[in-house]
Design a protein around this motif. Structure first.
Motif, PDB file in Angstrom:
ATOM      1  N   LYS A 184       0.852  -1.175   0.000  1.00  0.00           N
ATOM      2  CA  LYS A 184       0.000   0.000   0.000  1.00  0.00           C
ATOM      3  C   LYS A 184       0.897   1.236   0.000  1.00  0.00           C
ATOM      4  CE  LYS A 184      -3.797  -2.275   2.423  1.00  0.00           C
ATOM      5  NZ  LYS A 184      -4.668  -2.266   3.612  1.00  0.00           N
ATOM      6  N   PRO A 185       1.379   1.618  -1.166  1.00  0.00           N
ATOM      7  CA  PRO A 185       2.325   2.727  -1.246  1.00  0.00           C
ATOM      8  C   PRO A 185       1.706   4.021  -0.715  1.00  0.00           C
ATOM      9  CG  PRO A 185       2.202   1.520  -3.316  1.00  0.00           C
ATOM     10  CD  PRO A 185       1.073   1.057  -2.478  1.00  0.00           C
ATOM     11  N   LYS A 186       2.577   4.850  -0.167  1.00  0.00           N
ATOM     12  CA  LYS A 186       2.113   6.112   0.406  1.00  0.00           C
ATOM     13  C   LYS A 186       2.025   7.213  -0.640  1.00  0.00           C
ATOM     14  CE  LYS A 186       4.262   4.929   4.838  1.00  0.00           C
ATOM     15  NZ  LYS A 186       5.287   5.311   5.839  1.00  0.00           N
ATOM     16  N   LYS A 187       2.717   7.029  -1.772  1.00  0.00           N
ATOM     17  CA  LYS A 187       2.765   8.076  -2.773  1.00  0.00           C
ATOM     18  C   LYS A 187       2.420   7.494  -4.134  1.00  0.00           C
ATOM     19  CE  LYS A 187       6.538  10.366  -0.237  1.00  0.00           C
ATOM     20  NZ  LYS A 187       7.947  10.812  -0.307  1.00  0.00           N
ATOM     21  N   ASP A 188       1.938   8.399  -5.005  1.00  0.00           N
ATOM     22  CA  ASP A 188       1.595   7.950  -6.346  1.00  0.00           C
ATOM     23  C   ASP A 188       2.795   7.367  -7.066  1.00  0.00           C
ATOM     24  OD1 ASP A 188      -0.968   8.708  -5.956  1.00  0.00           O
ATOM     25  OD2 ASP A 188      -0.804  10.627  -7.000  1.00  0.00           O
ATOM     26  N   GLY A 189       3.984   7.963  -6.853  1.00  0.00           N
ATOM     27  CA  GLY A 189       5.198   7.453  -7.492  1.00  0.00           C
ATOM     28  C   GLY A 189       5.508   6.042  -7.035  1.00  0.00           C
ATOM     29  N   SER A 190       5.273   5.767  -5.768  1.00  0.00           N
ATOM     30  CA  SER A 190       5.510   4.422  -5.251  1.00  0.00           C
ATOM     31  C   SER A 190       4.549   3.427  -5.867  1.00  0.00           C
ATOM     32  CB  SER A 190       5.366   4.413  -3.728  1.00  0.00           C
ATOM     33  OG  SER A 190       6.321   5.257  -3.121  1.00  0.00           O
ATOM     34  N   LEU A 191       3.296   3.835  -6.059  1.00  0.00           N
ATOM     35  CA  LEU A 191       2.310   2.962  -6.686  1.00  0.00           C
ATOM     36  C   LEU A 191       2.734   2.620  -8.109  1.00  0.00           C
ATOM     37  CD1 LEU A 191      -0.399   1.521  -6.716  1.00  0.00           C
ATOM     38  CD2 LEU A 191      -1.477   3.681  -7.352  1.00  0.00           C
ATOM     39  N   LYS A 192       3.252   3.602  -8.828  1.00  0.00           N
ATOM     40  CA  LYS A 192       3.712   3.361 -10.190  1.00  0.00           C
ATOM     41  C   LYS A 192       4.860   2.360 -10.199  1.00  0.00           C
ATOM     42  CE  LYS A 192       3.969   4.056 -14.621  1.00  0.00           C
ATOM     43  NZ  LYS A 192       2.909   3.539 -15.524  1.00  0.00           N
ATOM     44  N   ASN A 193       5.774   2.459  -9.228  1.00  0.00           N
ATOM     45  CA  ASN A 193       6.889   1.520  -9.154  1.00  0.00           C
ATOM     46  C   ASN A 193       6.411   0.105  -8.893  1.00  0.00           C
ATOM     47  OD1 ASN A 193       8.863   3.504  -9.604  1.00  0.00           O
ATOM     48  ND2 ASN A 193       9.004   4.006  -7.423  1.00  0.00           N
ATOM     49  N   VAL A 194       5.403  -0.028  -8.013  1.00  0.00           N
ATOM     50  CA  VAL A 194       4.840  -1.343  -7.728  1.00  0.00           C
ATOM     51  C   VAL A 194       4.203  -1.919  -8.987  1.00  0.00           C
ATOM     52  CG1 VAL A 194       3.026  -2.557  -6.467  1.00  0.00           C
ATOM     53  CG2 VAL A 194       4.526  -0.964  -5.264  1.00  0.00           C
ATOM     54  N   GLU A 195       3.472  -1.081  -9.714  1.00  0.00           N
ATOM     55  CA  GLU A 195       2.827  -1.552 -10.936  1.00  0.00           C
ATOM     56  C   GLU A 195       3.857  -2.013 -11.963  1.00  0.00           C
ATOM     57  OE1 GLU A 195       0.511   1.785 -12.083  1.00  0.00           O
ATOM     58  OE2 GLU A 195      -1.168   1.294 -10.734  1.00  0.00           O
ATOM     59  N   LEU A 196       4.942  -1.253 -12.101  1.00  0.00           N
ATOM     60  CA  LEU A 196       5.994  -1.641 -13.042  1.00  0.00           C
ATOM     61  C   LEU A 196       6.671  -2.929 -12.595  1.00  0.00           C
ATOM     62  CD1 LEU A 196       7.642   1.823 -13.799  1.00  0.00           C
ATOM     63  CD2 LEU A 196       6.319   0.410 -15.385  1.00  0.00           C
ATOM     64  N   CYS A 197       6.950  -3.041 -11.305  1.00  0.00           N
ATOM     65  CA  CYS A 197       7.634  -4.233 -10.789  1.00  0.00           C
ATOM     66  C   CYS A 197       6.751  -5.464 -10.921  1.00  0.00           C
ATOM     67  CB  CYS A 197       8.031  -4.015  -9.335  1.00  0.00           C
ATOM     68  SG  CYS A 197       9.115  -5.301  -8.656  1.00  0.00           S
ATOM     69  N   ASN A 198       5.446  -5.281 -10.777  1.00  0.00           N
ATOM     70  CA  ASN A 198       4.503  -6.381 -10.944  1.00  0.00           C
ATOM     71  C   ASN A 198       4.237  -6.690 -12.412  1.00  0.00           C
ATOM     72  OD1 ASN A 198       4.093  -6.761  -8.222  1.00  0.00           O
ATOM     73  ND2 ASN A 198       2.245  -5.516  -8.121  1.00  0.00           N
ATOM     74  N   GLY A 199       4.783  -5.883 -13.300  1.00  0.00           N
ATOM     75  CA  GLY A 199       4.410  -5.937 -14.704  1.00  0.00           C
ATOM     76  C   GLY A 199       4.618  -7.287 -15.343  1.00  0.00           C
ATOM     77  N   SER A 200       3.755  -7.579 -16.307  1.00  0.00           N
ATOM     78  CA  SER A 200       3.856  -8.817 -17.064  1.00  0.00           C
ATOM     79  C   SER A 200       4.915  -8.653 -18.131  1.00  0.00           C
ATOM     80  CB  SER A 200       2.508  -9.137 -17.709  1.00  0.00           C
ATOM     81  OG  SER A 200       2.219  -8.180 -18.708  1.00  0.00           O
TER      82      SER A 200
END
Length: 287
Positions: free
Chosen positions: A28-44
């Protein structure tokens, strides 16, 4: 396999090397930038490897995750490095994922894949064995270990692992083609033929399956059928030395001396030990 065209074909054509896909970071990232990093790291696989690496690196460097979350990030970054053929960095990430979560079967499997692609077959087998200890129903790990056994010329053990992979997940890519090759070398020709036919039903451009089925026909004395399948293999993989050599042997047996000699010479220029490989498979060298 240690030399010859069959080394290449087993690795690049038959070998499954099934990387277990990216796990998902449940953060549960605290910042929008962190959420983007999680999405990229989870990327297919649709996400470019460089972007996945950057996302995972940013997540890891932020230091805001749980140990399991960091393990997943290292595994996902390792997959991205493997996609870039940077196996040294991939291995470091998989090792770190395992250190953080010693029960992470996916990371063991992916570590084995990286070792396999590097040619460290014993280390690869060891990693796949660890994955299977943690998850005895891990079809991809059985399939990958089978590929490593092919590289070690342990065709009987490869066949048994392909049996398990097919029992657990018959839709895994190239398992039918892989077992076809192992059975063809072992001499179980009719069973091998059925496996290759099954592989080609689902993937009509599978050069490895055509190459394997051609070997079966060659060993059965069906020379014209062998040439047809070798032609198909070469259409999809023009530099497949085993297909050139096998076609050359079939042509010689049919009395086409010039065509057979040309194919065999071309194959030997690609792989000096190709004749010895075929002799080991039960096909005398074409001279």
């Amino acid at each position: 396999m240690t030399a010859g065209a069959s080394v290449v074909r087993a690795v690049t054509l038959i070998l499954i090397v099934v990387l277990s896909g990216s796990s998902s970071l449940a953060q549960k990232p605290k910042k929008d930038g962190s959420l983007k990093n999680v999405e990229l790291c989870n990327g297919s696989d649709r996400v470019p490897p460089e972007a996945r690496i950057d996302g995972c690196t940013a997540f890891i460097d932020a230091g805001e995750g749980t140990p399991n979350g960091f393990a997943i990030a290292h595994n996902n970054r390792g997959n991205a490095y493997s996609a870039k053929t940077d196996y040294e960095r991939a291995i470091k990430d998989f090792d770190e994922a395992i250190r953080l979560n010693p029960t992470y079967a996916k990371a063991f499997n992916n570590l084995g894949v990286a070792y396999l692609r590097k040619g460290a077959y014993d280390l690869a087998i060891g990693a796949f064995e660890e994955a299977l200890k943690l998850n005895p129903n891990y079809g991809a790990a059985f399939a990958n270990r089978a590929g490593a056994y092919l590289k070690r010329n342990a065709y009987d053990r490869a066949e048994r692992d392909y049996d398990e992979a097919i029992r657990l997940d018959p839709n895994l890519g190239s398992v039918w083609s892989g077992r076809c090759w192992a059975r063809a070398v072992l001499g179980a020709l009719q069973a091998a033929l059925e496996d290759c036919d099954r592989a080609l039903q689902s993937e009509s451009n599978n050069a490895a399956a055509y190459d394997s089925r051609a070997l079966i026909h060659l060993k059965m004395g069906r020379l014209s059928a062998a040439i047809d399948d070798y032609n198909s293999a070469l259409r999809f993989a023009p530099k497949l030395a085993s297909a050139l050599y096998g076609r050359g042997v079939a042509r010689l047996k049919l009395g086409d001396r010039s065509g057979g000699d040309a194919d065999i010479s071309a194959a030997r220029r690609m792989e000096a030990g190709i004749g010895e490989d075929f002799a080991r498979y039960g096909v005398p060298q074409g001279d």
